[in-house]
Scaffold this motif. Structure first.
Motif, PDB file in Angstrom:
ATOM      1  N   ASN C 136       0.606  -1.395  -0.336  1.00 29.28           N
ATOM      2  CA  ASN C 136       0.162  -0.140  -0.270  1.00 29.28           C
ATOM      3  C   ASN C 136       0.959   1.595  -0.128  1.00 29.28           C
ATOM      4  OD1 ASN C 136       1.042  -1.246   2.256  1.00 29.28           O
ATOM      5  ND2 ASN C 136      -1.328  -0.856   3.141  1.00 29.28           N
TER       6      ASN C 136
ATOM      7  N   TYR D  16     -18.790  -4.493  11.480  1.00 31.25           N
ATOM      8  CA  TYR D  16     -19.416  -5.066  10.996  1.00 31.25           C
ATOM      9  C   TYR D  16     -19.108  -6.332  11.494  1.00 31.25           C
ATOM     10  CZ  TYR D  16     -20.600  -1.956   7.003  1.00 31.25           C
ATOM     11  OH  TYR D  16     -21.660  -0.932   6.134  1.00 31.25           O
ATOM     12  N   ARG D  19     -19.786 -10.030   8.886  1.00 32.63           N
ATOM     13  CA  ARG D  19     -19.672 -10.951   7.851  1.00 32.63           C
ATOM     14  C   ARG D  19     -18.305 -10.890   8.537  1.00 32.63           C
ATOM     15  NH1 ARG D  19     -19.390  -6.154   3.708  1.00 32.63           N
ATOM     16  NH2 ARG D  19     -20.862  -7.134   3.169  1.00 32.63           N
ATOM     17  N   TYR D  21     -14.507 -10.806   7.858  1.00 34.75           N
ATOM     18  CA  TYR D  21     -13.510 -10.067   6.564  1.00 34.75           C
ATOM     19  C   TYR D  21     -12.045  -9.716   6.990  1.00 34.75           C
ATOM     20  CZ  TYR D  21     -13.755  -6.093   9.474  1.00 34.75           C
ATOM     21  OH  TYR D  21     -14.439  -4.578  10.873  1.00 34.75           O
ATOM     22  N   HIS D  22     -11.534  -9.763   6.548  1.00 32.98           N
ATOM     23  CA  HIS D  22      -9.639 -10.006   6.354  1.00 32.98           C
ATOM     24  C   HIS D  22      -9.167  -8.229   6.589  1.00 32.98           C
ATOM     25  CE1 HIS D  22      -5.513 -10.844   4.479  1.00 32.98           C
ATOM     26  NE2 HIS D  22      -5.375 -10.886   5.653  1.00 32.98           N
ATOM     27  N   ILE D  23      -8.791  -8.271   8.043  1.00 31.41           N
ATOM     28  CA  ILE D  23      -7.641  -7.043   8.730  1.00 31.41           C
ATOM     29  C   ILE D  23      -6.114  -7.591   8.320  1.00 31.41           C
ATOM     30  CG2 ILE D  23      -7.685  -5.137  10.046  1.00 31.41           C
ATOM     31  CD1 ILE D  23     -10.215  -5.813  11.175  1.00 31.41           C
ATOM     32  N   HIS D  24      -5.586  -6.711   7.597  1.00 28.04           N
ATOM     33  CA  HIS D  24      -3.914  -7.232   7.414  1.00 28.04           C
ATOM     34  C   HIS D  24      -3.239  -6.141   7.986  1.00 28.04           C
ATOM     35  CE1 HIS D  24      -0.649  -8.341   4.989  1.00 28.04           C
ATOM     36  NE2 HIS D  24      -0.104  -6.864   4.975  1.00 28.04           N
TER      37      HIS D  24
ATOM     38  N   ILE E  46      -9.233  -1.980  -4.467  1.00 30.87           N
ATOM     39  CA  ILE E  46      -9.297  -3.490  -5.709  1.00 30.87           C
ATOM     40  C   ILE E  46     -10.976  -3.754  -5.960  1.00 30.87           C
ATOM     41  CG2 ILE E  46      -7.987  -5.143  -7.018  1.00 30.87           C
ATOM     42  CD1 ILE E  46      -5.652  -3.836  -5.407  1.00 30.87           C
ATOM     43  N   GLU E  76     -12.204  -0.284   8.074  1.00 30.73           N
ATOM     44  CA  GLU E  76     -12.818  -0.886   8.014  1.00 30.73           C
ATOM     45  C   GLU E  76     -14.135  -0.807   8.211  1.00 30.73           C
ATOM     46  OE1 GLU E  76     -10.697  -0.097  10.860  1.00 30.73           O
ATOM     47  OE2 GLU E  76      -9.004  -1.895  11.194  1.00 30.73           O
ATOM     48  N   ASN E  80     -16.465  -2.204   4.272  1.00 33.87           N
ATOM     49  CA  ASN E  80     -18.139  -2.758   4.471  1.00 33.87           C
ATOM     50  C   ASN E  80     -18.761  -2.192   3.610  1.00 33.87           C
ATOM     51  OD1 ASN E  80     -17.572  -5.460   5.752  1.00 33.87           O
ATOM     52  ND2 ASN E  80     -15.854  -4.698   6.981  1.00 33.87           N
ATOM     53  N   LEU E  83     -18.584  -2.017  -0.055  1.00 40.11           N
ATOM     54  CA  LEU E  83     -19.267  -3.146  -0.401  1.00 40.11           C
ATOM     55  C   LEU E  83     -20.673  -3.632  -0.580  1.00 40.11           C
ATOM     56  CD1 LEU E  83     -18.389  -5.948  -1.733  1.00 40.11           C
ATOM     57  CD2 LEU E  83     -17.453  -7.018   1.115  1.00 40.11           C
ATOM     58  N   ARG E  96     -14.808  -8.979  -4.499  1.00 43.61           N
ATOM     59  CA  ARG E  96     -14.672  -8.972  -3.410  1.00 43.61           C
ATOM     60  C   ARG E  96     -14.089  -7.451  -3.376  1.00 43.61           C
ATOM     61  NH1 ARG E  96     -10.120 -13.299  -4.467  1.00 43.61           N
ATOM     62  NH2 ARG E  96     -11.853 -14.532  -3.268  1.00 43.61           N
ATOM     63  N   THR E  98     -11.183  -4.760  -1.514  1.00 44.94           N
ATOM     64  CA  THR E  98      -9.968  -5.345  -1.115  1.00 44.94           C
ATOM     65  C   THR E  98      -9.140  -3.884  -1.560  1.00 44.94           C
ATOM     66  OG1 THR E  98      -9.352  -6.987  -2.298  1.00 44.94           O
ATOM     67  CG2 THR E  98      -7.076  -5.917  -1.241  1.00 44.94           C
ATOM     68  N   LYS E 100      -6.326  -1.223   0.224  1.00 43.05           N
ATOM     69  CA  LYS E 100      -5.239  -0.434   0.762  1.00 43.05           C
ATOM     70  C   LYS E 100      -4.954   0.393   1.029  1.00 43.05           C
ATOM     71  CE  LYS E 100      -3.024  -2.746  -2.136  1.00 43.05           C
ATOM     72  NZ  LYS E 100      -2.191  -2.991  -3.607  1.00 43.05           N
ATOM     73  N   ASN E 110      -4.560  -3.167   5.366  1.00 40.32           N
ATOM     74  CA  ASN E 110      -5.220  -4.009   4.146  1.00 40.32           C
ATOM     75  C   ASN E 110      -6.753  -4.098   4.318  1.00 40.32           C
ATOM     76  OD1 ASN E 110      -3.581  -2.819   2.820  1.00 40.32           O
ATOM     77  ND2 ASN E 110      -2.996  -4.044   1.791  1.00 40.32           N
ATOM     78  N   VAL E 111      -7.884  -4.083   3.963  1.00 40.59           N
ATOM     79  CA  VAL E 111      -8.845  -4.908   4.700  1.00 40.59           C
ATOM     80  C   VAL E 111      -9.624  -5.287   3.070  1.00 40.59           C
ATOM     81  CG1 VAL E 111     -11.405  -4.717   5.722  1.00 40.59           C
ATOM     82  CG2 VAL E 111      -9.181  -3.160   6.459  1.00 40.59           C
ATOM     83  N   VAL E 112      -9.761  -6.676   3.168  1.00 36.80           N
ATOM     84  CA  VAL E 112     -10.665  -7.378   2.236  1.00 36.80           C
ATOM     85  C   VAL E 112     -11.828  -7.697   2.812  1.00 36.80           C
ATOM     86  CG1 VAL E 112     -10.519  -9.834   1.470  1.00 36.80           C
ATOM     87  CG2 VAL E 112      -8.380  -8.198   1.842  1.00 36.80           C
ATOM     88  N   ALA E 113     -13.013  -7.972   2.649  1.00 35.88           N
ATOM     89  CA  ALA E 113     -14.264  -8.033   2.682  1.00 35.88           C
ATOM     90  C   ALA E 113     -15.352  -8.853   1.339  1.00 35.88           C
ATOM     91  CB  ALA E 113     -14.973  -6.773   3.116  1.00 35.88           C
ATOM     92  N   GLU E 114     -15.659  -9.556   1.507  1.00 36.20           N
ATOM     93  CA  GLU E 114     -16.117 -10.231   0.046  1.00 36.20           C
ATOM     94  C   GLU E 114     -17.760 -10.464   0.589  1.00 36.20           C
ATOM     95  OE1 GLU E 114     -13.008 -13.802  -0.889  1.00 36.20           O
ATOM     96  OE2 GLU E 114     -15.181 -14.552  -0.449  1.00 36.20           O
TER      97      GLU E 114
END
Ligand SMILES: [Ca+2]
Ligand SMILES: [Ca+2]
Ligand SMILES: [Ca+2]
Ligand SMILES: [Ca+2]
Ligand SMILES: [Ca+2]
Ligand SMILES: [Ca+2]
Ligand SMILES: [Ca+2]
Ligand SMILES: [Ca+2]
Ligand SMILES: [Ca+2]
Ligand SMILES: [Ca+2]
Ligand SMILES: [Ca+2]
Ligand SMILES: [Ca+2]
Ligand SMILES: [Ca+2]
Ligand SMILES: [Ca+2]
Ligand SMILES: [Ca+2]
Ligand SMILES: [Ca+2]
Lengths: 139, 139, 139, 139, 139, 139, 139, 139, 139, 139
Positions: C136, D16, D19, D21-24, E46, E76, E80, E83, E96, E98, E100, E110-114
């Motif tokens: 990032n 949220y 759901r 979801y993924h935190i990196h 993304i 965070e 969401n 999305l 999905r 993403t 960053k 970074n946060v990724v939600a689907e």
């Protein structure tokens, strides 16, 4: 030698139809026109397939790509359309087309579409350690 | 020391046949001739295999590759043919041959073919975090 | 401080045996001799393991690697042999040894071998999006 | 503004929780002391987690990492210990901690440890083509 | 041409709804405000999705992203929330997002939600060898 | 074929002494011993030179490098010493030796030393745009 | 179309002889034979030149390179020889040939040779900030 | 072995004072405290110098760097201060210190400072083509 | 909005003519036709210039590039021709045009041409250490 | 802590004015508005300078950059304008501002502007071999 753009996709006999194997082709010179503005669009196309009885002939693939040069085409539609044409010409066991379009409006768009022959199943994948080229050089 | 190109592939006894293990070899110097035009073609070959009772001898592999220098060969056919020769010489549990041919007509072509010994099954893969070399350096 | 090459691999008590966790070590300074020509061979070894009751002690691992400096060893054999020694010393739940040998005869060779404790099963893998370091940043 | 290193990890309510979801998070500035020699050790820590009711607060995470600056800690132990502290503070559905320690004795060591909430299962992974950032630029 | 930031997300008819295919979009210009300090935050978003009956229109996506420029938003929560808006507009089979975020306090997040449409299942993935762009060039 | 380490550096006649041209060689397999601890040290050596009447023979250069395998040598001294030996053997117009030693004590050390023949002057450098390999590929 | 290897280098009239400009060509498919062992050698050739009245014709350059396929040639000699042939055919204001030979005996060798027309001087170089391709993307 | 942070920089006799040569050292583990907030700062230091009669001893350089661990120091001041200490200890012909500080407030800061011995002049630089490591591999 | 390809290059007043400054533009979407075969050619153009009284307007530059889409043009000629057109439109103090053409016949060709205003001299270059973007990140 | 965008640039006393040294700062979060369309523009700014009596204070530089968030600004003008403001605040011996703007209309634009104090001359540059970070790792 007079060459022409052409929607005709030539094929040749798959020399090893007894084996599921993978052909990967990169076509970095795709260009068409934006149907809204008429301006040129550019993409790199990546073709991955497992042939059945026929393989795509390289030179005809190039002429086919050239045939879009003066046609209007939306990103999502043209990717699926080209996939359909390639499937119609070769009836592959599996085919994946990846189109990476050049940035528009500050946003990047890629499209990935697949076709599978009905009843075809891939052999279970054998996962090996993947190495980058020359990963054991040093210096 | 007189060396010669040769279609003979020499092997040696697998020193650890009691274990499924993976041998990865990169052969960056493959060249043959285009059967249509007679012009040279170039490829990098990547061999990944799990040996059974025999391993491919390095120097003989090099001589074998050299033997294609003056032969005409299509991309799809030659990849499958070399795989067949390697399988015939070593009868491996698993073998994958990847051929990356240099660009022709503005299009890149790679071919990947595999052989599996009947009845052989890979151990379930243990997926670990993969690290790039020296990923913990800084600077 | 007198240090010596040694085939002895020292270990220490795994501080968290209640958890399957992954230790990754890179040993970029392995060298031995080619049994045929006596010339030096070089490799980078990568050790990935899930400890059980014991962990490999870093300094002793270095001395162990040093012990190959004046020994003849074939690529495929030495990789499996070192894996066996590491398994004998630590009895890990899982261990994978990757040996990346420097180019010989213009061909690159890597060898990957694994050991699994009988009855041990990895927890089902949770697949998350993987990010490159600092993915990032911008600029 | 007086800031202090602190073993206290602050959290906030997951906005949220309905759901997975993924935190990196990447913490490139971890340093502690080698328990044997007293010399500084350095690592980059990477935290990946799926929160349940609580998320780790960024600033407090930084202060927590700072708290190791003058403590002795072994690589394998400290990675598991920090994971335990983060789990105790946030009770996540899933958490993975990756510690990449700077080279010692010419050898690189990384450690990866995970925690899963009992009964939690990840949704089956949907595998899409992965693209590198800006993979459709050209030039 | 007067353009405006807008929370309205425009869509167009999916030209190939008979096929599950993948659209990947990168939006490198997202910026909002930190709700605590009022300072600007920056991210690259993304978006990966498999459309059902509707696709996101590129220009409206850009205007939508612009609409966050003067709004306070936590990392965070905003990921969401976006999305959810995209799902509400397009009802995709799979999506999905993403995000960053640029480094804050020396830490990267970074946060990724689907989202998955109820009852939708991806076709079993066909795993092929992946090649980097132009992996068969040399020089 | 019995090969031996050797301090003898063989040379051959420069085939184009009428022209100042540049020979670049990378020797990634240098190893010697630390004079203090006796432990192995590793380096990659890079040789750049403009020959006068003699060129370094490749195989003898390899044997020469091998000859340091069991000798103690400090980084700064051994780089200058090897340069002196190469100069004594070939009397080049210009020679630069770069030694990149593997990390010790967490610190990286490289050493660069040069020799110039008295009275020799390089032709004024013609500065052209430098391109990375395959900088005009796309995809 | 019958093509043949040929030592004949075709040229065409420089369309802008009134200006010193730079032509850069990469030939990644050079192969010849080692005069000692008869084994194939491989190189990538890079040609940079400032034309005077004539430019090298691309297709004939390819045929010329092909002509070395069955000839023995030493690295240092063949680089200078090809440069001489190119100079004889085009009488350029400036020409630099860079040959990067594939690794032999574990050692990498590159050779760089230049020709300058008597009395020709490059215009003083204007040094601008150099940017990598797409250096202003983010993501 | 008890080691201690120390402001004392040890040196050893330059083994080749008759030649101007270049020593490059990377110290990736520098950390000090921000004088305003007391929080840790991190940097990678890069030292390039041409020794006169003395060289910096590696281990003492490490101890010296350690001595900043609990000291407050501004970026611009500490870089110049360390350079002064290194100059005072070794009286080099030339020395350049590059400090790359980890990101603060979303902004990256590097500082570069140099010292030249009065009357010392570098030999005119011989500019050769620079090659990346292993630039002639292929695959 | 109707847009059209156009040979007309629009300009705007240089806002800071009192200063020599550098404008760098990358045009990755150039395509024209091969005058011999009629097949499409592709290139990335890179424009670097120091404006005098006028700057090139971005959108008109795009339309100008579009105007070559259906024209035949040789690599060397078209690069010089475009440079001439840009010079005629803007009368810059300095201008460099770099054209990177996509591979043809297995060979890569780039062309670089420059224009300098008579009597204009660049200020002596101040050479600073160059840093890659985010070179002080770690992880 | 209430922070505000501000056109005020704060400075501090240069701690080592007796030496010409180089400060490099990267500001990856610049955004302003396009004066024509009102849409957001994004850039990374890179500041390189040799201070005289004053240095730019980091936090105030951040607030200054923030102040452009809602202002219209053309690429060429804003780069020169910011350089002027930085010069007015710090009166440096030398300053270079590089602005890398995000892609617009498919074209990338960077702008580089410099200021030099009248009468100031850089010390003659000492050119040393440049090494990439950790160039002596292997693996
Ligand atoms: Ca490589
Ligand atoms: Ca490397
Ligand atoms: Ca990689
Ligand atoms: Ca690295
Ligand atoms: Ca990577
Ligand atoms: Ca980076
Ligand atoms: Ca990447
Ligand atoms: Ca990649
Ligand atoms: Ca490549
Ligand atoms: Ca490169
Ligand atoms: Ca590329
Ligand atoms: Ca690059
Ligand atoms: Ca890029
Ligand atoms: Ca590089
Ligand atoms: Ca770079
Ligand atoms: Ca780098």
């Amino acid at each position: 030698m007079a060459t022409q753009p052409s929607k005709e996709l030539e094929t040749f006999e798959n020399p090893y139809p007894e084996r599921d194997y993978h052909i990967h082709m990169e076509v970095p010179e795709f260009t068409c026109l934006c149907p809204k503005t008429g301006q040129p669009d550019f993409a790199t196309l990546i073709l991955d397939y497992i042939p059945d009885q026929k393989c795509v002939e390289l030179k005809s693939l190039k002429m086919y790509m050239w045939s879009y040069r003066n046609e209007g085409a939306f990103h999502e539609a043209v990717t699926n359309h080209i996939l359909n044409d390639l499937v119609a010409a070769t009836h592959p066991r599996f085919m994946r087309l990846t189109a990476k379009f050049y940035v528009r409006g500050g946003i990047f768009t890629n499209v990935v579409a697949e076709h599978r022959k009905i009843g075809w199943q891939p052999a279970p994948h054998v996962e090996l350690t993947a190495f980058e080229a020359n990963s054991n050089t040093r210096g």
